[in-house]
Motif scaffolding. Sequence first.
Motif, PDB file in Angstrom:
ATOM      1  N   PRO A 117       0.811  -1.228   0.000  1.00  0.00           N
ATOM      2  CA  PRO A 117       0.000   0.000   0.000  1.00  0.00           C
ATOM      3  C   PRO A 117       0.842   1.275   0.000  1.00  0.00           C
ATOM      4  CG  PRO A 117      -0.880  -1.578   1.563  1.00  0.00           C
ATOM      5  CD  PRO A 117       0.448  -2.118   1.112  1.00  0.00           C
ATOM      6  N   GLU A 118       1.926   1.274   0.762  1.00  0.00           N
ATOM      7  CA  GLU A 118       2.786   2.453   0.807  1.00  0.00           C
ATOM      8  C   GLU A 118       3.462   2.672  -0.543  1.00  0.00           C
ATOM      9  OE1 GLU A 118       6.403   4.410   3.419  1.00  0.00           O
ATOM     10  OE2 GLU A 118       5.816   2.342   3.824  1.00  0.00           O
ATOM     11  N   ALA A 119       3.960   1.596  -1.143  1.00  0.00           N
ATOM     12  CA  ALA A 119       4.622   1.713  -2.450  1.00  0.00           C
ATOM     13  C   ALA A 119       3.644   2.210  -3.507  1.00  0.00           C
ATOM     14  CB  ALA A 119       5.208   0.362  -2.863  1.00  0.00           C
ATOM     15  N   GLU A 120       2.413   1.695  -3.478  1.00  0.00           N
ATOM     16  CA  GLU A 120       1.392   2.125  -4.435  1.00  0.00           C
ATOM     17  C   GLU A 120       1.070   3.608  -4.238  1.00  0.00           C
ATOM     18  OE1 GLU A 120      -2.547   0.144  -6.383  1.00  0.00           O
ATOM     19  OE2 GLU A 120      -2.347  -0.024  -4.220  1.00  0.00           O
ATOM     20  N   ALA A 121       0.945   4.032  -2.988  1.00  0.00           N
ATOM     21  CA  ALA A 121       0.653   5.443  -2.691  1.00  0.00           C
ATOM     22  C   ALA A 121       1.790   6.355  -3.157  1.00  0.00           C
ATOM     23  CB  ALA A 121       0.410   5.630  -1.198  1.00  0.00           C
ATOM     24  N   ASN A 122       3.004   5.823  -3.193  1.00  0.00           N
ATOM     25  CA  ASN A 122       4.167   6.605  -3.624  1.00  0.00           C
ATOM     26  C   ASN A 122       4.401   6.538  -5.129  1.00  0.00           C
ATOM     27  OD1 ASN A 122       4.770   7.515  -1.037  1.00  0.00           O
ATOM     28  ND2 ASN A 122       6.037   5.729  -0.588  1.00  0.00           N
ATOM     29  N   GLY A 123       3.462   5.909  -5.875  1.00  0.00           N
ATOM     30  CA  GLY A 123       3.551   5.902  -7.330  1.00  0.00           C
ATOM     31  C   GLY A 123       4.423   4.817  -7.932  1.00  0.00           C
ATOM     32  N   THR A 124       4.704   3.763  -7.180  1.00  0.00           N
ATOM     33  CA  THR A 124       5.500   2.658  -7.702  1.00  0.00           C
ATOM     34  C   THR A 124       4.792   2.028  -8.894  1.00  0.00           C
ATOM     35  OG1 THR A 124       6.397   2.251  -5.496  1.00  0.00           O
ATOM     36  CG2 THR A 124       6.578   0.452  -7.078  1.00  0.00           C
ATOM     37  N   SER A 125       5.538   1.692  -9.924  1.00  0.00           N
ATOM     38  CA  SER A 125       4.956   1.118 -11.144  1.00  0.00           C
ATOM     39  C   SER A 125       4.355  -0.252 -10.874  1.00  0.00           C
ATOM     40  CB  SER A 125       6.022   0.994 -12.237  1.00  0.00           C
ATOM     41  OG  SER A 125       6.917  -0.075 -11.933  1.00  0.00           O
ATOM     42  N   MET A 126       3.423  -0.673 -11.737  1.00  0.00           N
ATOM     43  CA  MET A 126       2.778  -1.977 -11.590  1.00  0.00           C
ATOM     44  C   MET A 126       3.820  -3.096 -11.697  1.00  0.00           C
ATOM     45  SD  MET A 126       0.056  -3.489 -10.755  1.00  0.00           S
ATOM     46  CE  MET A 126      -1.156  -2.209 -10.876  1.00  0.00           C
ATOM     47  N   GLU A 127       4.808  -2.923 -12.546  1.00  0.00           N
ATOM     48  CA  GLU A 127       5.858  -3.941 -12.693  1.00  0.00           C
ATOM     49  C   GLU A 127       6.636  -4.095 -11.384  1.00  0.00           C
ATOM     50  OE1 GLU A 127       9.984  -4.442 -15.160  1.00  0.00           O
ATOM     51  OE2 GLU A 127       8.242  -3.737 -16.290  1.00  0.00           O
ATOM     52  N   GLU A 128       6.997  -2.972 -10.782  1.00  0.00           N
ATOM     53  CA  GLU A 128       7.723  -3.028  -9.507  1.00  0.00           C
ATOM     54  C   GLU A 128       6.834  -3.591  -8.390  1.00  0.00           C
ATOM     55  OE1 GLU A 128      10.883   0.562  -9.402  1.00  0.00           O
ATOM     56  OE2 GLU A 128       8.795   1.189  -9.795  1.00  0.00           O
ATOM     57  N   LEU A 129       5.553  -3.219  -8.390  1.00  0.00           N
ATOM     58  CA  LEU A 129       4.628  -3.775  -7.398  1.00  0.00           C
ATOM     59  C   LEU A 129       4.517  -5.287  -7.548  1.00  0.00           C
ATOM     60  CD1 LEU A 129       1.709  -1.169  -7.403  1.00  0.00           C
ATOM     61  CD2 LEU A 129       3.368  -1.561  -5.564  1.00  0.00           C
ATOM     62  N   SER A 130       4.480  -5.759  -8.794  1.00  0.00           N
ATOM     63  CA  SER A 130       4.396  -7.202  -9.055  1.00  0.00           C
ATOM     64  C   SER A 130       5.609  -7.923  -8.496  1.00  0.00           C
ATOM     65  CB  SER A 130       4.280  -7.478 -10.557  1.00  0.00           C
ATOM     66  OG  SER A 130       3.063  -7.003 -11.050  1.00  0.00           O
ATOM     67  N   GLN A 131       6.787  -7.370  -8.742  1.00  0.00           N
ATOM     68  CA  GLN A 131       8.016  -7.984  -8.227  1.00  0.00           C
ATOM     69  C   GLN A 131       8.013  -7.993  -6.703  1.00  0.00           C
ATOM     70  OE1 GLN A 131      11.067  -5.645 -10.107  1.00  0.00           O
ATOM     71  NE2 GLN A 131      10.884  -6.716 -12.062  1.00  0.00           N
TER      72      GLN A 131
END
Length: 149
Positions: A117-131
Amino acid sequence: MSQSVVITQPETTLARYNIALLGEETSEQLSLRVQNVKPGEGTPLHIHTDQAETFHVISGTFRFRAGNDELTGGPGFTVHIPKNTPHSFIFEDKANNGQLISVLTPGIHDGFIRNIPEAEANGTSMEELSQMAETFGAKIIGPKLTPKS
């Protein structure tokens, strides 16, 4: 591991992205989030390889995908999703925020609910979120649901 009563204050829950209980606090029995969800927000289609997830709607209307089924429910609606079952949700209301409880059992992979959730809120890309998700026993396998018009 010894078991003891666990109490989490509202300030703590808010400070850790609405996580009320971590698995490390419950001897890995469960992890629990109380999510405040904005209109149109939701999760991408994903699976948990080692955990089941149960959602309970407190307020608002949510649409869930669980396996091949799409389900819609309001306050009091509960859905249990076994491990390895593709699932996602979207908050359908257009005006107010909704509230949803999610419980992961067993309470392992706290990094997923702590970091994603924190990474998503900070704009992390979907590819990075997947990893990132894969390091915590989850796989993102598809896009988010889109709001119905």
